[in-house]
Design an enzyme around this catalytic site. Sequence first.
Site, PDB file in Angstrom:
ATOM      1  N   LYS A  86     -17.831 -35.867  10.510  1.00 14.61           N
ATOM      2  CA  LYS A  86     -17.223 -37.210  10.456  1.00 14.61           C
ATOM      3  C   LYS A  86     -17.625 -38.029  11.684  1.00 14.61           C
ATOM      4  CE  LYS A  86     -15.820 -37.010   6.562  1.00 14.61           C
ATOM      5  NZ  LYS A  86     -16.323 -37.927   5.552  1.00 14.61           N
ATOM      6  N   TYR A 122     -16.037 -30.078   9.576  1.00 11.41           N
ATOM      7  CA  TYR A 122     -15.768 -31.338   8.857  1.00 11.41           C
ATOM      8  C   TYR A 122     -15.650 -32.487   9.867  1.00 11.41           C
ATOM      9  CZ  TYR A 122     -12.867 -34.609   6.078  1.00 11.41           C
ATOM     10  OH  TYR A 122     -12.340 -35.702   5.440  1.00 11.41           O
ATOM     11  N   GLY A 134     -18.801 -38.763  -5.571  1.00 11.52           N
ATOM     12  CA  GLY A 134     -17.499 -38.091  -5.438  1.00 11.52           C
ATOM     13  C   GLY A 134     -16.443 -38.758  -6.285  1.00 11.52           C
ATOM     14  N   GLY A 152     -13.332 -36.816  -7.448  1.00  8.09           N
ATOM     15  CA  GLY A 152     -12.402 -36.303  -6.441  1.00  8.09           C
ATOM     16  C   GLY A 152     -11.123 -37.138  -6.341  1.00  8.09           C
TER      17      GLY A 152
HETATM   18  C1  AKB Z   1      -8.391 -33.033   5.059  1.00  8.61           C
HETATM   19  O1  AKB Z   1      -7.235 -32.597   5.161  1.00  8.61           O
HETATM   20  O2  AKB Z   1      -9.401 -32.365   5.319  1.00  8.61           O
HETATM   21  C2  AKB Z   1      -8.564 -34.468   4.622  1.00  8.61           C
HETATM   22  C3  AKB Z   1      -8.685 -35.392   5.786  1.00  8.61           C
HETATM   23  C4  AKB Z   1      -7.513 -35.679   6.643  1.00  8.61           C
HETATM   24  O3  AKB Z   1      -9.738 -35.922   6.024  1.00  8.61           O
HETATM   25  N1  AKB Z   1      -7.483 -34.862   3.786  1.00  8.61           N
END
Ligand code: AKB
Length: 326
Positions: free
Chosen positions: A150, A146, A11, A14
């Site tokens: 995590k 997401y 990454g 990024g």
């Molecule tokens: C997002 O907004 O998805 C990221 C994060 C807070 O992990 N910047």
Amino acid sequence: MENARRVLVTGAVGQIGSELTPALRARYGNENVVAAGHRTKPSAALREAGPFETVDVTVRADLERVVDHYAIDTVYHLAAILSATGERSPGLAWSVNMGGLYNVLEVARERKLRQVFVPSSIAAFGPETPRERTPQETVLRPRTIYGVTKVAGELLGDYYVRRYGLDVRGLRYPGIISSETPPSGGTTDYAVEIFYAAVEGKRYTCFLREDTVLPMMYMPDCIKATLDLMEADPAGLRHRCDFNVAAMSFSAEELALEIQKHVPSFVCDYRPDSRQAIADSWPQTIDDRAARAEWGWKATFDLEAMTADMLVHLGARYKKGTLWPR
Ligand code: AKB
């Protein structure tokens, strides 16, 4: 300069990778830090300063090839699909975030690598988590795919530490603000987009409500936190892959007002979209006492200092005509 490391950054093209890679190259030598990207074209600076490889983290053979070819001993695994993109493509988020992480950890375990950095995020928290001074140990029931990846990533990293003795470490990043590479696909992206509009003399329409408060961090602090954690004495670490880190928290309106102190003509309006629900499920402020106690974490930039610095950097690029990458 410490030269004893051979580092791979996934990454690397990024938002964080494009600034972490030069910082690692300054520390360990350009030739010793391999930048890996997948779809996005790397900047000339990233490609020319040291080795660059195309790596799809979901393909284990890609990782094995690069790790073996360059005799890598340390991986900073930043390749990920962020919160807003993840909600549009949950399958892609699962495959890149979980499949990619599993591949990195397996390659590291098999080859007995020295260290792996695995970022987590404030997205690991959810609406049942206390939103003020969110504790280190608390409810982890995120509502985004997401966030699910995590939480699972933190647990998987910790599992590799305990089960295999692999040195895996990670932070729960807040929204990261930077002047170099714009983020993409996140819920905190507004806090970068707003600066580009301000320096270009444009009005900005924020996709979050004006009273939305989120934890944020300026890129120099993000780089410092990442490197400091990786260099911390393992004997002092009680946590491994889930450190809360805090720097500043502000509402979208407070940020717009701070920018207006420097650019009085700047106008921001607010039209919340689907990202509002994501932001509403995340903390507003973070308790980072564990990071402070275990490896001496302390942020440098607050809202005022970050805003002034962002405007200086982006303003200079705007004047040179290099605000946007070509
Ligand atoms: C997002 O907004 O998805 C990221 C994060 C807070 O992990 N910047």
